[in-house]
Design a protein around this motif. Sequence first.
Motif, PDB file in Angstrom:
ATOM      1  N   PRO A   1       1.369  -5.215 -37.989  1.00  0.00           N
ATOM      2  CA  PRO A   1       0.168  -5.982 -37.642  1.00  0.00           C
ATOM      3  C   PRO A   1       0.525  -7.182 -36.757  1.00  0.00           C
ATOM      4  O   PRO A   1       1.645  -7.695 -36.788  1.00  0.00           O
ATOM      5  N   ALA A   2      -0.462  -7.632 -35.996  1.00  0.00           N
ATOM      6  CA  ALA A   2      -0.276  -8.783 -35.112  1.00  0.00           C
ATOM      7  C   ALA A   2      -0.025 -10.045 -35.940  1.00  0.00           C
ATOM      8  O   ALA A   2      -0.374 -10.114 -37.125  1.00  0.00           O
TER       9      ALA A   2
ATOM     10  N   ARG B   1      -1.024 -13.738 -40.562  1.00  0.00           N
ATOM     11  CA  ARG B   1      -1.345 -15.099 -40.992  1.00  0.00           C
ATOM     12  C   ARG B   1      -2.668 -15.126 -41.783  1.00  0.00           C
ATOM     13  O   ARG B   1      -2.769 -15.741 -42.826  1.00  0.00           O
ATOM     14  N   THR B   2      -3.668 -14.405 -41.277  1.00  0.00           N
ATOM     15  CA  THR B   2      -4.962 -14.338 -41.966  1.00  0.00           C
ATOM     16  C   THR B   2      -4.817 -13.663 -43.321  1.00  0.00           C
ATOM     17  O   THR B   2      -5.344 -14.149 -44.323  1.00  0.00           O
ATOM     18  N   TYR B   3      -4.121 -12.527 -43.362  1.00  0.00           N
ATOM     19  CA  TYR B   3      -3.918 -11.825 -44.623  1.00  0.00           C
ATOM     20  C   TYR B   3      -3.184 -12.707 -45.628  1.00  0.00           C
ATOM     21  O   TYR B   3      -3.564 -12.762 -46.805  1.00  0.00           O
ATOM     22  N   ALA B   4      -2.159 -13.397 -45.184  1.00  0.00           N
ATOM     23  CA  ALA B   4      -1.411 -14.272 -46.095  1.00  0.00           C
ATOM     24  C   ALA B   4      -2.314 -15.369 -46.656  1.00  0.00           C
ATOM     25  O   ALA B   4      -2.253 -15.683 -47.850  1.00  0.00           O
ATOM     26  N   SER B   5      -3.180 -15.918 -45.824  1.00  0.00           N
ATOM     27  CA  SER B   5      -4.107 -16.952 -46.277  1.00  0.00           C
ATOM     28  C   SER B   5      -5.079 -16.399 -47.322  1.00  0.00           C
ATOM     29  O   SER B   5      -5.318 -17.023 -48.362  1.00  0.00           O
ATOM     30  N   ARG B   6      -5.625 -15.204 -47.060  1.00  0.00           N
ATOM     31  CA  ARG B   6      -6.590 -14.593 -48.002  1.00  0.00           C
ATOM     32  C   ARG B   6      -5.916 -14.259 -49.338  1.00  0.00           C
ATOM     33  O   ARG B   6      -6.502 -14.446 -50.397  1.00  0.00           O
TER      34      ARG B   6
END
Length: 94
Positions: free
Chosen positions: A3-4, A9-14
Amino acid sequence: MPPAADTRRTYASRVRMYLAWPTERPATGGDPLIDAHARDWAVRDYRRYLLREAHPKRSVRYVNNALAALDDFHLRRGLARLEREAAKHRRRQW
């Protein structure tokens, strides 16, 4: 293809938000990080929390993104895919 960077970064935040959330709620049943059944209920409850109780309430688009991140997280931990559709409509049996 991995993944980009923005997606990671978004997944880690969620996932961080999800992992912090159960500490605010009483535990009900098994460990959602180990037990697939407990995981499905925890994700169902988290989805409901994001849509109805979170401040601010989250959009359906945000919630779907969070569920995709959680699905990826649990798959990497060795659990099966989330049973999203079934868990959305089931009622908890006390």
